[in-house]
Design an enzyme around this catalytic site. Structure first.
Site, PDB file in Angstrom:
ATOM      1  CB  ILE A  74     -24.873  25.774 -14.104  1.00  0.00           C
ATOM      2  CG1 ILE A  74     -25.100  25.724 -12.505  1.00  0.00           C
ATOM      3  CG2 ILE A  74     -23.385  26.351 -14.199  1.00  0.00           C
ATOM      4  CD1 ILE A  74     -24.345  24.194 -11.962  1.00  0.00           C
ATOM      5  N   PRO A  75     -26.383  27.029 -16.553  1.00  0.00           N
ATOM      6  CG  PRO A  75     -28.272  29.220 -17.968  1.00  0.00           C
ATOM      7  CD  PRO A  75     -27.478  28.503 -16.598  1.00  0.00           C
ATOM      8  CG  HIS A  76     -22.132  25.534 -18.829  1.00  0.00           C
ATOM      9  ND1 HIS A  76     -23.249  24.348 -18.015  1.00  0.00           N
ATOM     10  CD2 HIS A  76     -21.222  24.598 -19.444  1.00  0.00           C
ATOM     11  CE1 HIS A  76     -22.954  23.065 -18.470  1.00  0.00           C
ATOM     12  NE2 HIS A  76     -21.829  23.257 -19.113  1.00  0.00           N
ATOM     13  N   GLY A  77     -20.737  27.850 -21.558  1.00  0.00           N
ATOM     14  CA  GLY A  77     -20.541  27.900 -23.261  1.00  0.00           C
ATOM     15  C   GLY A  77     -19.297  27.692 -23.053  1.00  0.00           C
TER      16      GLY A  77
END
Length: 153
Positions: free
Chosen positions: A65-68
């Site tokens: 779950i790549p997030h930013g």
């Protein structure tokens, strides 16, 4: 919060071609910014790679779950990608990653960002849901599966 409200078929990539982490991030960023005149693809990639350098968002069970967070973003944005072959995403369990939910949030958001991450994580705990996502024929079927699981969680 409904995860399905953040997705449509243009934000689903059922056949990621990338073979490494950076390639997946770039391909997902392309999917995320498609049709948007406000999202900067290069900034999305930069923010996500900086986050990955702090620690992998590969949480195991073939999931990442790549997030930013982005300045000037007005609302949460989400896309989904699937790699049939799997990618080394430096996952906690060391296994290849196949299912990706990429989430970007407004820089000042805290609660909404965390709620979305928690909801996605809850949905993905169901092994039959993960298996169904892997077996789905296309973006429409993936969206139907996500909507059904979203309604349960």
């Amino acid at each position: 919060m409904k995860i399905i409200d953040l997705l449509d078929t243009s934000r689903v990539s059922p056949f990621l071609a990338a073979t490494d982490k950076k390639g997946v991030i770039e391909e997902l960023a392309d999917t995320l910014v498609r049709g948007s005149d406000t999202l900067d693809r290069n900034l999305v990639v930069k923010v996500l790679m900086e986050r990955e350098n702090l620690g992998s968002t590969g949480i195991g069970d073939n999931i990442a779950i790549p997030h930013g967070k982005l300045p000037d973003l007005k609302k949460l944005v989400l896309c989904f990608g699937r790699s049939i072959a799997g990618v080394n995403f430096d996952s906690m369990d060391g296994k290849p990653t196949h299912l990706f939910f990429l989430l970007m949030a407004p820089e000042e958001s805290i609660g909404l960002h965390l709620k979305a991450l928690a909801k996605i994580s809850r949905m993905l705990k169901d092994s039959s849901f993960r298996r169904n996502l892997m077996e789905a024929a296309d973006a429409d079927e993936i969206l139907r599966l996500i909507a059904a699981e979203d309604a349960k969680c």
